[in-house]
Scaffold this motif. Structure first.
Motif: not given
Length: 451
Positions: A23-24, A61-64, A67-68, A103-104
């Motif tokens: 999903d991420l 950066a985009v993954m962070a 997640i936010e 890892a996430v």
């Protein structure tokens, strides 16, 4: 995504949220695709940057950000799905192990975190038609109008110079200049030039005016005083000071005829109109005091009718604010809990109870407002800000901008308006009986009334 409630104790709720890495990954790719049309990179035409290249440059950066965003959305969904009203912002606890976090973010592991909530309890509102209240009413008598007229005339007395060499007496007006010192050193706010002072008016620090009795124009005197313990300027409270005072002039008060001419000088067409205006002002003061007492009665009734445990965090925050004020007041007045006939433990318990009451009543008023669609309009807020701005002549625009640019300040304007509208709503439903009382009873403080 898997959301599981793990705690339900009192008003506290906790959920464990697990978001699969897939999903991420989907969210990351969606954001990178949108980013492709926005970034400009050397060597690539607009919109033609490969997603794989963007991922290499901006993936973490985009993954962070993804997640936010997901956490915000998930928290909102938990609240909506469960019909919660939150007493505080959700407290999110992410994994603490750095390797696990890495890892996430790299898309290798599922994201698992917990979110703690504190909710507002369901509030069952009382039937306000069964509430009975008493409104105190005071009639404005002719003697009060005449007393107010006399005070007004005294405040508008003309002053004329006394003969040369005349000594200042109670009621005379002196024009003075002074320099104040504490411990032999001048202090901020301790200097004045050409200040007019009526002896016996109580304008200055206790003892200051008395030491100018008998002073003549041209005299210089040293006035010794001690600032009151509860003086507004904390740095001066309780301090002994000396003032070198120079008397520039001594004037005697004249008489004022209370007649139509006096009223005209004040901008009214006749003495009768002036008396009407005074009566209206006194009546407005009585009405405001009566409203305050009626509101206190109503809040006491709401307190009796709505007993529930308020959110602990809100009570803690309210108590902290109240307790800081209590300690500050004691320090300013140089007093202790013993001076107040109590000790710190008892005082804490008392003010904790006050905080509990305030939070409960705030929640009850909010519930009444919500269930009855009571709103504060932008126009009402603007009027209130304008009234506040008028208290600062020459700074109206700065005051206006301050409130409009600060959500917290704006909320401080909205809250009392909302509260008064809710109170009005309840008073329309309740049975309110008027009782005419003497002025002294209306202004008797609550502690005396309860004694």
């Amino acid at each position: 995504m898997d959301v599981t409630q793990t705690t339900a104790e009192g008003l506290k709720r906790e959920f464990r949220v697990v978001v699969p890495a897939a999903d991420l990954e989907t969210r990351l790719n969606d954001r990178l695709v949108r980013l492709k049309d926005q970034v400009r990179l050397n060597g690539f035409r607009p919109g033609k940057v490969p997603v794989a290249h963007l991922r290499k440059l901006y993936g973490r950066a985009v993954m962070a950000e993804a997640i936010e965003e997901l956490v915000r959305e998930t928290n909102a969904k938990i609240v909506t799905d469960n019909g919660f009203k939150l007493a505080m912002d959700p407290q999110v606890k992410m994994p603490e192990d750095k390797a696990e976090i890495e890892a996430v973010v790299d898309g290798k592991n599922d994201l698992a975190y917990t979110v703690a909530l504190e909710v507002v309890p369901a509030i069952e509102l009382a039937d306000f038609k069964g509430v009975s209240l008493e409104r105190l009413v005071v009639e404005v008598g002719p003697e009060e109008i005449q007393e107010a007229l006399k005070r007004l005339a005294d405040g508008n007395k003309p002053f004329s110079p006394k003969p040369e060499g005349s000594a200042g007496e109670t009621g005379d007006r002196l024009t003075i200049s002074f320099v104040g010192r504490i411990g032999g050193e001048p202090f901020e706010g301790g200097t004045g030039e050409d200040i007019q002072l009526v002896i016996g008016s109580g304008q200055f620090i206790p003892g200051f005016e008395d030491q100018l009795l008998g002073a003549k124009a041209g005299d210089t005197r040293t006035v010794s005083v001690t600032f009151p313990e509860n003086y507004l300027a904390e740095k001066l409270a309780g301090k002994a000071a000396e003032f070198d005072v120079t008397v520039k002039s001594v004037e005697a008060p004249g008489e004022v005829a209370i007649d139509d001419d006096f009223a005209k000088k004040l901008g009214l067409e006749s003495l009768a109109k002036l008396e009407e205006a005074i009566a209206e002002r006194i009546k407005a003061d009585y009405t405001a005091q009566s409203r305050q007492k009626l509101k206190r009665q109503l809040l006491d009734k709401l307190d009796e009718l709505h007993k529930f445990e308020p959110p602990p965090t809100l009570v803690d925050e309210e108590f902290k604010a109240v307790w800081e004020t209590v300690l500050s007041d004691l320090k300013t007045q140089n007093r202790t809990f013993a001076d107040e006939g109590t000790d710190e433990e008892k005082a804490r318990a008392e003010y904790r109870g006050i905080a509990d009451r305030r939070v409960r009543l705030g929640l009850v008023l909010a519930e009444i407002g919500e269930k009855n669609a009571i709103k504060v309009t932008d126009e009402e807020i603007s009027r209130a800000i304008i009234e506040r701005a008028r208290q600062y002549p020459g700074q109206e625009q700065q005051v206006w901008d301050f409130y409009r640019k600060n959500p917290g300040a704006l909320a401080s304007v909205r809250a009392p308006i909302f509260e008064e509208k809710v109170v009005d709503y309840i008073l329309e439903l309740a049975t309110v009986t008027d009782r005419t009382v003497p002025k002294d009873e209306l202004f008797k403080d609550d502690e005396q009334a309860a004694a």
